[in-house]
Design an enzyme around this catalytic site. Structure first.
Site, PDB file in Angstrom:
ATOM      1  N   ASP A 131      -5.077  -2.748   0.545  1.00 36.13           N
ATOM      2  CA  ASP A 131      -3.807  -3.458   0.452  1.00 36.13           C
ATOM      3  C   ASP A 131      -3.317  -3.821   1.858  1.00 36.13           C
ATOM      4  O   ASP A 131      -4.069  -4.410   2.632  1.00 36.13           O
ATOM      5  CB  ASP A 131      -2.804  -2.605  -0.339  1.00 36.13           C
ATOM      6  CG  ASP A 131      -1.491  -3.302  -0.622  1.00 36.13           C
ATOM      7  OD1 ASP A 131      -1.471  -4.167  -1.507  1.00 36.13           O
ATOM      8  OD2 ASP A 131      -0.492  -2.996   0.067  1.00 36.13           O
ATOM      9  N   TYR A 234       6.432  -6.538   5.298  1.00 39.56           N
ATOM     10  CA  TYR A 234       6.439  -7.874   4.693  1.00 39.56           C
ATOM     11  C   TYR A 234       7.365  -8.825   5.445  1.00 39.56           C
ATOM     12  O   TYR A 234       7.135 -10.037   5.463  1.00 39.56           O
ATOM     13  CB  TYR A 234       6.908  -7.782   3.235  1.00 39.56           C
ATOM     14  CG  TYR A 234       5.957  -7.081   2.313  1.00 39.56           C
ATOM     15  CD1 TYR A 234       4.916  -7.768   1.693  1.00 39.56           C
ATOM     16  CD2 TYR A 234       6.100  -5.717   2.037  1.00 39.56           C
ATOM     17  CE1 TYR A 234       4.049  -7.124   0.832  1.00 39.56           C
ATOM     18  CE2 TYR A 234       5.233  -5.063   1.174  1.00 39.56           C
ATOM     19  CZ  TYR A 234       4.202  -5.768   0.579  1.00 39.56           C
ATOM     20  OH  TYR A 234       3.325  -5.126  -0.266  1.00 39.56           O
ATOM     21  N   HIS A 289      -5.806  -3.405  -8.932  1.00 39.03           N
ATOM     22  CA  HIS A 289      -5.532  -3.424  -7.488  1.00 39.03           C
ATOM     23  C   HIS A 289      -5.655  -2.039  -6.855  1.00 39.03           C
ATOM     24  O   HIS A 289      -6.002  -1.919  -5.680  1.00 39.03           O
ATOM     25  CB  HIS A 289      -4.106  -3.954  -7.277  1.00 39.03           C
ATOM     26  CG  HIS A 289      -3.650  -3.972  -5.865  1.00 39.03           C
ATOM     27  ND1 HIS A 289      -4.056  -4.929  -4.955  1.00 39.03           N
ATOM     28  CD2 HIS A 289      -2.826  -3.137  -5.171  1.00 39.03           C
ATOM     29  CE1 HIS A 289      -3.488  -4.698  -3.784  1.00 39.03           C
ATOM     30  NE2 HIS A 289      -2.748  -3.616  -3.877  1.00 39.03           N
TER      31      HIS A 289
END
Length: 313
Positions: A131, A234, A289
């Protein structure tokens, strides 16, 4: 420098699996060890496994995970003779939680990774990532190939491949809507994720991560300032997908789950276009994921094969 104190505890299920494996195979088994690693002004919590003089394997987690997301992988790496170290990265370790969004820019995260390797006394290391840890790993491998013996990335396509897919494929563009929400600096993401006893944060894992680990993650991310610090990963880039990662010369293994709801097949399959060194891509059909936690028994042998093919010395 690393020291043997930290807030990580060895998960009970992992400890039990490790002991059964020792009886079955007759190998020396290395326990998971909590560590503290000081890098610059920050101190990071970590988990280590394997002999102190083994080749260093640095494991980088994603969001919203911690070093113990690798608990199903670390024992096998240690048993194979590697010094495997998974770190709670910047923002996840309470003593490595700077206040500014700019403190979480990718160059800062790459510098942390290099500082971990230095603190562990290694000139070169293997990197295994998932990730957001994969984003850091791609950038690290592109900028500092001389420091890596091999690269393994779980789930995360090369940033350039993902950027192109998001621009060309409306489905991939919309798969990243959550990133756009997380980038809002007004606290809306934190409020939404932690509301109703963190129901939306728990839902992120999609039922693919063991419940005990989900609860541990929620508890740690509910600490004051913790969730904001992790979401700053982010917010720091200039755009939704804006991670500086060039062409990759390091031997690379890329594993991607076909049921990944955020990162689509187009970006995954085109990642090889950015790798000039030896490269292997495997699509894991039916996997989501959350590969380190969901299918450690599937990914660990593949990681070990890749490491063995590129051992140093």
């Amino acid at each position: 420098m690393p020291s043997r104190a930290g807030r990580h505890r060895v998960p009970r299920a992992v400890a039990g699996t490790r002991n059964r494996g020792a009886r079955r195979h007759g190998r020396r088994r290395h326990p998971l060890q909590p560590l503290r690693i000081t890098a610059g002004p920050h101190t990071f919590d970590a988990l280590a496994c394997g002999p102190a003089d083994g080749e260093v394997v640095l494991l980088l987690h994603g969001w919203p995970e911690f070093a113990d997301s690798w608990s199903g992988v670390l024992p096998a790496l240690g048993d194979a003779g590697y010094r495997a170290v998974a770190v709670d990265q910047r923002g996840y370790s309470p003593d490595a939680r700077p206040p500014r969004i700019a403190d979480y820019a990718v160059p800062e995260l790459v510098a942390d990774a290099l500082a971990f390797v230095d603190a562990l006394g290694a000139e070169r290391c293997h990197v295994v990532s998932h990730d957001w840890g994969g984003m850091v790993a791609w950038a690290l491998a592109g900028a500092h190939p001389e420091r890596l013996a091999s690269l393994t990335v779980l789930a995360t396509p090369h940033p350039e491949a993902l950027d192109r897919a998001a621009a060309d494929d409306p489905e991939q563009h919309h798969r990243l809507d959550y990133v756009r929400f997380f980038r809002r600096p007004d606290g809306a993401a934190e409020s939404a994720l932690l509301a109703d006893s963190a129901a939306r944060l728990r839902a992120v894992y999609g039922g693919k991560v063991p419940a005990e680990l989900v609860e541990a993650n929620v508890r740690r991310l509910s600490e004051p300032g913790a969730l904001t610090a992790t979401l700053n990963w982010y917010r720091a880039p200039e755009a939704v997908i804006s991670v500086p990662a060039g062409r990759i010369a390091v031997p690379t293994l890329f594993l991607w789950g076909s049921e990944d709801i955020a990162l689509g097949r187009g970006a995954a399959e085109s990642t090889g276009e950015w790798v000039d060194g030896p490269y292997r891509f495997e699509a894991l059909e039916g996997a989501s994921h959350w590969l380190p936690e969901e299918v450690p028994a599937l990914v660990t042998p593949k990681i070990l094969d890749h490491l063995a093919a590129h051992r140093q010395g």
